[in-house]
Enzyme design. Structure first.
Site: not given
Length: 333
Positions: A27, A54, A216, A291
């Site tokens: 991402q 991953y 959100k 974050q």
């Protein structure tokens, strides 16, 4: 940043652990990934979780590069084995001796280290004798390539069987890595009691339910651009079970509770899983360094029993607690 012991061992890990599933090598760009790792270190996180599958091994390489130059003894690095990597040949998945031995060597090479602190069976392998799997893990430990062994998404019966064999072979299972959040509590009735009996604790993933518990996502509204719900590489599928108006409406009712504690909704979600005394750490991911700065504030938070009760009332019957949903696949992917 608070530390907790991992299972019945002397290993201490940060109760907020940084994980790079769905981010590194996928991402986010490499520079952003490195900035997130730097932010984690700057905020006191020393425990890092990844897996060979991953981004088809790329995530391990990115993490290894991001941690280069750090004092190895001051880090706790976790990775996993089970899912297919590379060309996905006949022996490129599962928990056979062949796959485990080849996978640990590949992971160490990509991570740029001589050993990992925790090597985890990413799922239970129904096609390989458990004795073979546990013997291979015992040898990995004796070779010094992993200091400790854990599992991920094993059910109670599998944990008990694996822990028994591990003891007979002279090592111990110390952890399980399941999905766990206010919305997904399937480990509570069976996996957690079995883990307590066998000396394992939980390193939980998705404590914010793939972002749903941040608040959100609003009922009846378009999903935010660039959010997990728009990620076609896997995130969209994972979050879909929570993207109903009923769930999203009830999640919004948590905002006043978070406000009473002076927390954001994301911080409340992370703090909530850490109230379970069998949870050693909550794994957080990040696509932006900010974050991490937010989520680490959940470390050390105590939620009063009265507010825990109000959380349960607010969420009601949307909570999934059926232990049969613990992942126990009928075969390999």
């Amino acid at each position: 940043m608070k530390y907790r012991y991992l299972g019945n061992s002397g290993l201490k890990i940060t109760e907020i652990t940084y994980g790079n599933w769905l981010t590194h090598g996928s991402q986010v760009e490499s520079d952003t990934a490195k900035a997130c790792v730097r932010a984690a270190l700057d905020h006191g996180i020393t425990s890092f979780d990844t897996a060979d599958v991953y981004a088809n091994t790329a995530a391990e390489s990115v993490l290894g590069e991001a941690l280069k130059g750090e004092r190895r003894e001051s880090l706790e690095i976790f990775t996993k084995v089970y899912f297919p990597t590379g060309p996905k040949g006949a022996n490129d998945s599962g928990l056979s001796r062949k796959h485990i031995m080849e996978s640990i060597n590949g992971s160490l090479r990509r991570l740029g280290t001589d050993y990992v602190d925790l090597y985890q069976a990413h799922r239970f392998d129904v096609e390989t004798p458990l004795e073979e799997t546990m013997q291979a893990f015992a040898d990995v430990v004796r070779q010094g390539k992993a200091l400790y062994i854990g599992v991920s998404e094993w059910n109670a019966e599998q944990i008990r069987a694996g822990a028994k064999l591990a003891r007979e072979l002279g090592f111990q299972l110390i952890s399980n890595q399941p999905q766990y959040s206010m919305l997904w509590r399937v480990i509570e009735d069976e996996v957690v009691p079995a883990s307590r009996e066998e000396g394992l604790s939980q390193i939980v993933w998705s404590p914010v339910a793939q972002g749903v518990l941040t608040g959100k996502y609003l009922p009846g509204a378009p999903v935010p651009e660039g959010s997990r719900a728009t990620d076609t590489k896997g995130g969209q599928d994972m979050i879909s079970r929570f993207m109903t108006d009923d769930v999203l409406t009830r999640v919004q009712s948590l905002a006043p509770i978070a406000g009473e504690l002076g927390l954001t909704m994301a911080q409340l979600a992370v703090a909530w899983v850490l109230q379970n005394d069998n949870v050693a750490a909550a794994i957080i991911g990040a696509s932006r360094p900010e974050q991490i700065a937010e989520n680490v504030q959940a470390s050390g938070v105590e939620i009063p029993a009265e507010l825990l009760g109000r959380i349960d009332e607010a969420l009601g019957d949307i909570v999934e607690s059926d232990p049969s949903h613990t992942r126990a696949p009928a075969g390999r992917p």
